[in-house]
Design a protein around this motif. Structure first.
Motif, PDB file in Angstrom:
ATOM      1  N   ALA A  23     -35.677   7.070 -36.976  1.00  0.00           N
ATOM      2  CA  ALA A  23     -35.642   6.204 -38.154  1.00  0.00           C
ATOM      3  C   ALA A  23     -37.057   5.908 -38.655  1.00  0.00           C
ATOM      4  N   VAL A  24     -37.983   5.742 -37.713  1.00  0.00           N
ATOM      5  CA  VAL A  24     -39.383   5.518 -38.094  1.00  0.00           C
ATOM      6  C   VAL A  24     -39.939   6.765 -38.791  1.00  0.00           C
ATOM      7  N   TYR A  25     -39.607   7.929 -38.272  1.00  0.00           N
ATOM      8  CA  TYR A  25     -40.082   9.174 -38.884  1.00  0.00           C
ATOM      9  C   TYR A  25     -39.488   9.366 -40.276  1.00  0.00           C
ATOM     10  N   ILE A  26     -38.203   9.040 -40.449  1.00  0.00           N
ATOM     11  CA  ILE A  26     -37.572   9.136 -41.770  1.00  0.00           C
ATOM     12  C   ILE A  26     -38.303   8.245 -42.769  1.00  0.00           C
ATOM     13  N   LEU A  27     -38.649   7.030 -42.328  1.00  0.00           N
ATOM     14  CA  LEU A  27     -39.395   6.127 -43.205  1.00  0.00           C
ATOM     15  C   LEU A  27     -40.769   6.702 -43.543  1.00  0.00           C
ATOM     16  N   ALA A  28     -41.423   7.323 -42.547  1.00  0.00           N
ATOM     17  CA  ALA A  28     -42.737   7.927 -42.791  1.00  0.00           C
ATOM     18  C   ALA A  28     -42.645   9.036 -43.830  1.00  0.00           C
ATOM     19  N   VAL A  29     -41.612   9.872 -43.723  1.00  0.00           N
ATOM     20  CA  VAL A  29     -41.423  10.952 -44.700  1.00  0.00           C
ATOM     21  C   VAL A  29     -41.139  10.372 -46.086  1.00  0.00           C
ATOM     22  N   PHE A  30     -40.370   9.283 -46.121  1.00  0.00           N
ATOM     23  CA  PHE A  30     -40.090   8.619 -47.396  1.00  0.00           C
ATOM     24  C   PHE A  30     -41.388   8.159 -48.058  1.00  0.00           C
ATOM     25  N   HIS A  31     -42.225   7.446 -47.303  1.00  0.00           N
ATOM     26  CA  HIS A  31     -43.492   6.965 -47.852  1.00  0.00           C
ATOM     27  C   HIS A  31     -44.375   8.139 -48.290  1.00  0.00           C
ATOM     28  N   ARG A  32     -44.399   9.183 -47.456  1.00  0.00           N
ATOM     29  CA  ARG A  32     -45.224  10.354 -47.749  1.00  0.00           C
ATOM     30  C   ARG A  32     -44.749  11.056 -49.016  1.00  0.00           C
ATOM     31  N   VAL A 123     -45.862  13.011 -34.055  1.00  0.00           N
ATOM     32  CA  VAL A 123     -46.232  13.484 -32.719  1.00  0.00           C
ATOM     33  C   VAL A 123     -45.733  12.517 -31.645  1.00  0.00           C
ATOM     34  N   SER A 124     -45.598  11.229 -31.991  1.00  0.00           N
ATOM     35  CA  SER A 124     -45.052  10.265 -31.030  1.00  0.00           C
ATOM     36  C   SER A 124     -43.580  10.529 -30.765  1.00  0.00           C
ATOM     37  N   VAL A 125     -42.858  10.872 -31.826  1.00  0.00           N
ATOM     38  CA  VAL A 125     -41.438  11.188 -31.666  1.00  0.00           C
ATOM     39  C   VAL A 125     -41.260  12.460 -30.847  1.00  0.00           C
ATOM     40  N   ILE A 126     -42.080  13.475 -31.130  1.00  0.00           N
ATOM     41  CA  ILE A 126     -41.975  14.740 -30.386  1.00  0.00           C
ATOM     42  C   ILE A 126     -42.283  14.524 -28.907  1.00  0.00           C
ATOM     43  N   ARG A 127     -43.212  13.647 -28.598  1.00  0.00           N
ATOM     44  CA  ARG A 127     -43.501  13.360 -27.190  1.00  0.00           C
ATOM     45  C   ARG A 127     -42.300  12.703 -26.517  1.00  0.00           C
ATOM     46  N   LEU A 128     -41.617  11.809 -27.208  1.00  0.00           N
ATOM     47  CA  LEU A 128     -40.412  11.194 -26.658  1.00  0.00           C
ATOM     48  C   LEU A 128     -39.339  12.249 -26.397  1.00  0.00           C
ATOM     49  N   VAL A 129     -39.211  13.210 -27.299  1.00  0.00           N
ATOM     50  CA  VAL A 129     -38.257  14.302 -27.096  1.00  0.00           C
ATOM     51  C   VAL A 129     -38.613  15.079 -25.828  1.00  0.00           C
ATOM     52  N   THR A 130     -39.892  15.329 -25.629  1.00  0.00           N
ATOM     53  CA  THR A 130     -40.343  16.109 -24.470  1.00  0.00           C
ATOM     54  C   THR A 130     -39.986  15.436 -23.154  1.00  0.00           C
ATOM     55  N   VAL A 131     -40.148  14.108 -23.072  1.00  0.00           N
ATOM     56  CA  VAL A 131     -39.953  13.430 -21.784  1.00  0.00           C
ATOM     57  C   VAL A 131     -38.528  12.916 -21.586  1.00  0.00           C
ATOM     58  N   TRP A 132     -37.768  12.706 -22.667  1.00  0.00           N
ATOM     59  CA  TRP A 132     -36.436  12.105 -22.528  1.00  0.00           C
ATOM     60  C   TRP A 132     -35.297  13.110 -22.550  1.00  0.00           C
ATOM     61  N   PHE A 133     -35.571  14.387 -22.886  1.00  0.00           N
ATOM     62  CA  PHE A 133     -34.494  15.368 -22.996  1.00  0.00           C
ATOM     63  C   PHE A 133     -34.726  16.540 -22.046  1.00  0.00           C
ATOM     64  N   LEU A 134     -33.630  17.179 -21.661  1.00  0.00           N
ATOM     65  CA  LEU A 134     -33.685  18.333 -20.779  1.00  0.00           C
ATOM     66  C   LEU A 134     -34.316  19.523 -21.505  1.00  0.00           C
ATOM     67  N   VAL A 135     -34.834  20.469 -20.727  1.00  0.00           N
ATOM     68  CA  VAL A 135     -35.516  21.626 -21.302  1.00  0.00           C
ATOM     69  C   VAL A 135     -34.598  22.380 -22.262  1.00  0.00           C
ATOM     70  N   ARG A 136     -33.331  22.518 -21.893  1.00  0.00           N
ATOM     71  CA  ARG A 136     -32.419  23.265 -22.762  1.00  0.00           C
ATOM     72  C   ARG A 136     -32.067  22.492 -24.033  1.00  0.00           C
ATOM     73  N   GLY A 152     -35.679  11.193 -45.453  1.00  0.00           N
ATOM     74  CA  GLY A 152     -36.667  10.386 -46.166  1.00  0.00           C
ATOM     75  C   GLY A 152     -37.061  11.015 -47.484  1.00  0.00           C
ATOM     76  N   ALA A 153     -37.129  12.371 -47.508  1.00  0.00           N
ATOM     77  CA  ALA A 153     -37.448  13.061 -48.758  1.00  0.00           C
ATOM     78  C   ALA A 153     -36.301  12.925 -49.753  1.00  0.00           C
ATOM     79  N   ILE A 154     -35.056  12.956 -49.244  1.00  0.00           N
ATOM     80  CA  ILE A 154     -33.906  12.757 -50.127  1.00  0.00           C
ATOM     81  C   ILE A 154     -33.949  11.364 -50.737  1.00  0.00           C
ATOM     82  N   ALA A 155     -34.255  10.362 -49.901  1.00  0.00           N
ATOM     83  CA  ALA A 155     -34.337   8.990 -50.400  1.00  0.00           C
ATOM     84  C   ALA A 155     -35.453   8.850 -51.429  1.00  0.00           C
TER      85      ALA A 155
END
Length: 446
Positions: A23-32, A123-136, A152-155
């Protein structure tokens, strides 16, 4: 001694944390993306030329790209939660300031603050994906992150256009900035850095900073990921964030409603093409960089048709060009998956930051050059630009596509040689359709 695992990986809590950070990333894309539909209004509000209009987005992306390496270092040290909170705070302040800016200088400063906050999010979101999800799970969740972020771009393309029309500049941007306050609370309450009791953030001493970045940069896999991101991402970013809307409306003669609809449709196409790319990347890890090159070539062909067509190209050709361009966004996510094969977990922040520099550097340079070419072609402002002026300006993309593809092929060869030398059997493993995950050696880059 390994840290004690206190939460399940890849299950309910992981998806909850991912959802909040997404949700934070979606907002970032919206602002961008907000200037994508507000560009013409901004040129009138601040009485500026195309070059000055491009300054808004270019400076925002300069700040974004310039902060990727220090953000990567801070991310490895302090973790995703802290960086998301800092990013949210900066974006909220910057967008609120943009709402009330009366002068061009104040508006540019506000967009720079937005860019600084935006730099901390993905990059913060991608790091969370790396540590919280299985390799597959990671390749698919990475793609879903990039694709879902395009909401966010649609909005920005639809609802923001409506708000600007109904509420005006100040109230529309002030209202959208307030969403960041709600997400700040959500991140504080729900996001955790790691499923382990002891987080794997790394405290890097300042005197070792240069060497640590040099090690990550020296790895050909990091550069392969960066050039993959460089060559595939910039065209979609340039089109959605700044020049697509004026090109469609002022150049090709589309209506404002038609242009906004196409921008939203591009995002929907990016989601569909991204799901296909995610499956291809997970099934064909050895051919990931070739997949990126294929997407770039798929963009070049319809763009060539649009730019060489006598007069305005038919609507269907423009739609094909726009959809092919939109596919570059999902293709750029492959750069992070490539870096993951070459990078140990405690260096992923720095590696992903360097990868992320690629596309945004290409984007800001392309945006700036397009604005310069337009002003050199016709110096009378937005209303004076003809379709021929826009075609000439948009042709600068070919330079960046050519450089990007050459570098991808160059570092693909170096990357495969690097893996074959240091990790025997890894190349054969990828040829067999099995992903290779870096075992954790962190000093092999230089």
């Amino acid at each position: 001694m390994s840290a004690e695992q206190v939460h399940d990986i890849g299950k309910r809590r992981a998806w909850l944390i991912w959802s909040v950070s997404l949700a934070v990333y979606i907002l970032a894309v919206f602002h961008r993306s907000s200037l994508g539909v507000a560009g013409i209004i901004a040129s009138e509000r601040f009485d500026i030329s195309a070059t000055s209009l491009a300054t808004f987005t270019v400076l925002q992306l300069v700040v974004y790209a310039g902060m990727q390496v220090p953000v990567g270092v801070l991310l490895d040290r302090y973790g995703s939660r802290t960086m998301l909170l800092c990013g949210l705070a900066l974006m909220t302040v910057g967008q609120f300031g943009f709402a009330f800016a009366e002068s061009f200088a104040a508006a540019v400063a506000s967009r720079a603050v937005v860019g600084a906050g935006d730099a901390m999010v993905f990059v913060s979101v991608i790091r969370l994906v790396t540590v919280w999800f299985l390799v597959r799970q990671a390749p698919m969740v990475t793609q879903l992150t990039g694709l879902s972020g395009q909401l966010g771009a649609i909005a920005a393309a639809g609802p923001l256009s409506y708000l600007l029309h109904e509420l005006g500049w100040t109230r529309a941007f002030a209202l959208t900035s307030s969403v960041g306050v709600l997400l700040l609370v959500a991140v504080v309450v729900l996001v955790k850095d790691s499923p382990y009791r002891r987080s794997d953030v790394v405290a890097i001493k300042l005197r070792a900073l240069a060497q640590s970045v040099r090690t990550v940069w020296g790895n050909p896999g990091t550069r392969l990921g960066m050039w993959s991101h460089f060559s595939s991402q910039f065209s979609a970013t340039v089109f959605a964030l700044l020049w697509g809307y004026p090109f469609l409306v002022q150049g090709l003669g589309w209506t404002a409603k038609g242009a906004a609809t196409l921008l939203m449709a591009m995002t929907a196409w990016a989601v569909l093409s991204g799901l296909v790319l995610a499956r291809l990347v997970s099934r064909l890890p050895y051919y990931r960089s070739w997949i990126v090159v294929g997407v770039v070539l798929a963009m070049v062909v319809p763009w060539t048709a649009v730019l060489l067509w006598p007069g305005a190209a038919p609507d269907w050709v423009v739609v094909v060009m726009a959809f092919a361009t939109a596919s570059g966004g999902p293709a750029s996510m492959v750069g992070f998956d490539l870096a993951r094969s070459f990078t140990p977990p405690h260096e992923t922040g720095r590696a992903n930051g360097l990868v992320n520099v690629g596309g945004f550097t290409a984007s800001l340079l392309t945006m700036a050059l397009i604005g310069m070419v337009l002003d050199l072609s016709a110096s009378g402002g937005m209303d004076s630009y003809t379709l021929g002026d826009f075609k000439l300006a948009m042709a600068v993309q070919y330079l960046f596509w050519a450089v990007g593809v050459v570098q991808v092929l160059r570092y693909r060869r170096r990357g495969l040689a690097h893996l074959a030398r240091l990790h025997p059997g890894s190349v054969e493993q990828m040829k067999a359709g099995q992903p290779f995950v870096h075992p954790g050696i962190g000093t092999e880059g230089v």
